[in-house]
Design an enzyme around this catalytic site. Structure first.
Site, short mmCIF file in Angstrom:
data_model
loop_
_atom_site.label_atom_id
_atom_site.label_comp_id
_atom_site.label_asym_id
_atom_site.label_seq_id
_atom_site.Cartn_x
_atom_site.Cartn_y
_atom_site.Cartn_z
N MET A 41 94.19 -10.04 32.98
CA MET A 41 92.77 -10.29 32.73
C MET A 41 92.45 -10.19 31.25
SD MET A 41 91.25 -8.25 35.96
CE MET A 41 91.72 -6.62 35.44
N ASP A 42 92.79 -11.22 30.51
CA ASP A 42 92.63 -11.18 29.06
C ASP A 42 91.39 -11.93 28.61
OD1 ASP A 42 94.97 -11.97 26.36
OD2 ASP A 42 93.36 -10.50 26.57
N GLY A 43 90.69 -11.42 27.60
CA GLY A 43 89.62 -12.20 27.00
C GLY A 43 88.21 -11.70 27.27
N ARG A 222 97.55 -15.91 33.35
CA ARG A 222 97.03 -15.13 32.23
C ARG A 222 95.96 -15.96 31.55
NH1 ARG A 222 99.48 -11.38 27.69
NH2 ARG A 222 97.59 -11.19 26.48
#
Lengths: 278, 308
Positions: A41-43, A222
């Site tokens: 869970m990037d960003g 991702r």
């Protein structure tokens, strides 16, 4: 009066969207469907910056995105869903950045155990995997309680990786394997040398991994466009289809899952053949 | 001395100040013995510098193509050379062997480029442990191609200062190849311009397992306490410990497949992945530049916060 009209319209629109989603799921279910989907869970912070929100707001919207993903996976028939929530490397951040996250975790974990949460509605069993000893007492206790409280569910397994890195997981598995093989045995059987038994094998390490509760992921997603694994599930992703959409985590939607599954289906035959060989 | 080998860009603009050899390596001398896993972010960009003035790298370093910056070049590039069989099929060949030969030429070109542009370590996935299940004809051909290439390229290696190492389970390789590999490794041991690591009969899982087994043996013999088992101990036991920079900065996989396929498991923890659409025999200078350009645009944070 007008509000009631708008509410009704929104309700009908919602039902239409759900119906369309159901049709699409029926169509793609013709092909092989993944059993285990993993998410990095990037960003969240970049999303918050982009929309002039605070970081805490970004994380909260990220949490809503997590809940939607769990719902979509449940509709798709995916049985295991894994999320990379907090890496051991993230402890390097400043404490004023980590604290809101910890508070959010606590709030979320406690919320899971309430009546009417997604856990009870979808029959979810929750696991918190990782080196939980690195967390403070309240978070650790809440996590353990949540795991116990949901232990009777079995329709969907939600695995949240907290204080997790793959290298740490492997080292821990090695320590456990050594402990198993020789922790007690060294004292008892000094002279017995059963060489075959005393070797550490792949199966021993597999058994002692934090992620031994789930099969290998079929798809790893991702978000926010960075194409790297960042020490997540290195051991388990040898044959996993990797998908890197460029949207940030809070922007993730059903369309991303759909696209990932379609691509997964394209390569599925080859991958199952490889899995059998490997 | 190294200054003379730098080719500063021509100064057309009066306001342009050429980058003072930010290659001031004496400020960052500790990078060689440092484990590269968590470099401080301040040093990260400079850390990627390819030129080392305290090592004799044999030849000169050629100017980089347009758009690439020397200070952010990866030190260790890994490649999964996928797509030879598909390439052969597309061109109407019945056997995959034509594809593998073309792939060999691609590899030669890549090694040359890496030498020229100052990349220090190149790891190539020549043959996976899982590939032993391929048709025997293909396997035999691959082994003989490998032997042929090693023999013909040995002079080239010596001339260009290329050190060759192999990683993988050599127990299944034929004797002739094993002997040839150890000869080549011995002869090229002192070369230091480029370290070419060839993964033959290699599996990332097997690498980790053999490292675990070594550590377990050490625990059993009492050389290491169980509490002392940690990540750096395991990393030292991996087969890539022969390289100066064991973890790749950039992994390139050709032919558009989006997976790792059991290559360099542990070492890929923070590696930037690049998936090229081209098949391996078609992967040339242009595609490599594209991969490097993509790498240079990335921000590597190693789990920390971005310094804005």
């Amino acid at each position: 009066m007008k509000n009631a009209g708008i509410d009704k319209a929104i309700e009908i629109l919602g039902k239409l969207v759900r119906f369309l989603r159901k049709i699409m799921i029926h169509i793609i279910s013709v092909g092989p469907m993944p059993d285990h989907v993993a998410f990095i869970m990037d960003g969240n912070r970049r999303f918050a910056r982009k929309n002039n929100l605070s970081e805490a707001a970004g994380y909260r919207i990220g949490l809503l995105a997590l809940i939607s993903c769990v719902k979509y996976c449940s509709e798709l028939g995916v049985r295991y869903v894994t999320f990379y929530a907090f890496s051991i490397d993230n402890f390097k951040r400043r404490s004023d950045e980590i604290q809101p996250l910890m508070d959010l975790f606590l709030e979320y974990i406690e919320g899971l155990m309430k009546e009417g949460s997604i856990v009870s509605r979808y029959g979810i069993r929750v696991y918190f995997q990782g080196n939980l000893k690195l967390f403070s007492e309240p978070v650790r206790l809440a996590a353990e309680n949540a795991m116990l409280a949901t232990a009777h569910n079995s329709k969907l397994f939600l695995i949240v990786c907290l204080a997790y890195t793959s290298t740490n997981e492997i080292v821990h598995a090695v320590q456990e394997s050594c402990e198993e093989k020789w922790g007690g045995a060294i004292l008892l059987n000094e002279n017995e040398k059963n060489d075959a038994e005393s070797f550490v094998k792949v199966t021993d390490i597999d058994k002692n991994m934090y992620m031994a509760i789930a099969p290998e992921p079929d798809i790893l997603i991702r978000t926010s466009g960075d194409t790297r694994l960042s020490n997540f599930l290195l051991w388990q992703t040898t044959c996993t289809y990797l998908y890197f959409p460029s949207s940030f985590w809070p922007e993730i939607g059903f369309r991303h899952l759909l696209w990932a599954i379609l691509n997964f289906q394209r390569h599925h035959q080859y991958l199952t053949k490889r899995k059998k060989q490997g | 001395m190294m200054q003379s080998l730098n080719f500063p860009p021509p100064i057309y603009n009066n306001y342009y100040i050429p980058t003072p050899q930010k290659a001031n390596h004496f400020l960052f001398r500790n990078r060689r013995d440092q484990t590269h896993r968590f470099p401080p972010l301040l040093l990260a960009a400079k850390h990627d510098l390819a030129l080392d003035d305290d090592e004799d790298i044999g030849g000169g370093v050629a100017p980089l193509p347009e758009g690439l910056r020397r200070e952010v070049m990866p030190r260790h590039v890994a490649v999964i050379m996928d797509g030879n069989a598909r390439w052969a099929r597309q061109r109407g060949f019945l056997e995959a062997s034509a594809g593998h030969e073309a792939g060999g030429r691609s590899l030669r070109e890549l090694v040359e480029l890496c030498c020229e542009w100052g990349i220090r370590v190149l790891t190539v996935f020549a043959f996976s442990y899982d590939n032993w299940t391929r048709p025997k004809v293909e396997v035999v051909f691959l082994i003989s191609l490998f032997e042929k290439m090693l023999r013909s390229e040995l002079d080239n290696f010596m001339r260009n200062g290329i050190r060759v190492s192999t990683i993988g389970d050599s127990s299944r390789l034929p004797e002739s190849l094993k002997k040839l590999l150890s000869d080549v490794e011995e002869k090229t041991r002192d070369n230091s311009r480029l370290h070419l690591i060839v993964a033959v009969s290699y599996s990332g899982k097997y690498d980790v397992v053999q490292a675990c087994r070594n550590i377990a043996q050490k625990v059993k013999d009492g050389a290491v306490q169980m509490e002392d088992i940690d990540e750096s101990l395991l990393e030292q036991e991996l087969e890539t410990n022969c390289a100066q920079y064991p973890c790749p900065d950039l992994l390139i996989r050709t032919s558009g497949e989006h997976r790792i396929s059991n290559f360099l498991l542990w070492q890929l923890a923070y590696t930037e992945l690049f998936f090229a659409e081209a098949l391996w025999p078609d992967f040339g200078k242009a595609e490599f530049i594209e991969a490097l350009a993509s790498y240079q645009q990335r921000q590597r944070r190693y789990g920390g916060r971005r310094r804005s």
